[in-house]
Scaffold this motif. Structure first.
Motif, mmCIF file in Angstrom:
data_model
loop_
_atom_site.group_PDB
_atom_site.id
_atom_site.type_symbol
_atom_site.label_atom_id
_atom_site.label_comp_id
_atom_site.label_asym_id
_atom_site.label_seq_id
_atom_site.Cartn_x
_atom_site.Cartn_y
_atom_site.Cartn_z
ATOM 1 N N SER A 57 0.844 -1.191 0.000
ATOM 2 C CA SER A 57 0.000 0.000 0.000
ATOM 3 C C SER A 57 0.880 1.242 0.000
ATOM 4 N N GLN A 89 -8.017 6.432 4.275
ATOM 5 C CA GLN A 89 -7.872 5.397 3.244
ATOM 6 C C GLN A 89 -8.518 5.840 1.942
ATOM 7 N N ARG A 91 -9.144 4.097 -1.959
ATOM 8 C CA ARG A 91 -8.990 2.942 -2.864
ATOM 9 C C ARG A 91 -8.708 3.441 -4.268
ATOM 10 N N TYR A 101 -7.575 -3.502 -6.559
ATOM 11 C CA TYR A 101 -7.263 -2.123 -6.190
ATOM 12 C C TYR A 101 -6.021 -2.090 -5.321
ATOM 13 N N ARG A 102 -5.432 -0.904 -5.197
ATOM 14 C CA ARG A 102 -4.352 -0.649 -4.240
ATOM 15 C C ARG A 102 -4.826 0.444 -3.302
ATOM 16 N N MET A 103 -4.349 0.354 -2.092
ATOM 17 C CA MET A 103 -4.762 1.327 -1.089
ATOM 18 C C MET A 103 -3.733 2.443 -0.972
ATOM 19 N N TYR A 105 -2.890 5.505 1.721
ATOM 20 C CA TYR A 105 -3.169 6.017 3.055
ATOM 21 C C TYR A 105 -2.546 7.403 3.165
#
Length: 110
Positions: A57, A89, A91, A101-103, A105
């Motif tokens: 992430s 967060q 997405r 998907y990738r997160m 932050y």
């Protein structure tokens, strides 16, 4: 007579102390967290974050990954914190599937 009573009381207390169960703390491995998850993150400003093999992430934070990132989850909901602040967060779709998907932050200092 008094000596026998005191000796009996002392013996009773001694047996009670030896026979009492020992106290123990709860286990340290809480399945819901928080757990150190710093290894699962890469700074969004790091060129290695965009390679095809990187599945970590992304994080946008003034500390990057130099400070510990703790993540927790409970009943399908997850959250991460850094320096006691909850990370927001986002997405980001990474493919054609809803589950691909990738997160990202983002550190919120406020």
């Amino acid at each position: 007579m008094l000596k026998k009573i005191l000796a009996g009381a002392a013996l009773t207390v001694g047996v009670a102390v030896l026979a009492a169960p020992t106290a123990f703390a709860a286990p340290d491995d809480n399945p819901f967290g928080p757990k150190d998850s710093t290894a699962n993150f890469v700074s969004a400003f790091d060129p290695a974050a965009y390679s095809g093999t990187s599945k970590n992430s992304w994080i946008i934070s003034p500390f990057g990954t130099s400070r510990q990132i703790d993540c927790s989850s409970f009943h399908g909901q997850g959250w991460c914190t850094q320096n006691g602040r909850v990370l927001t967060q986002v997405r980001i779709p990474a493919g054609s599937s809803e589950w691909d998907y990738r997160m990202l932050y983002v550190y919120n200092p406020f």
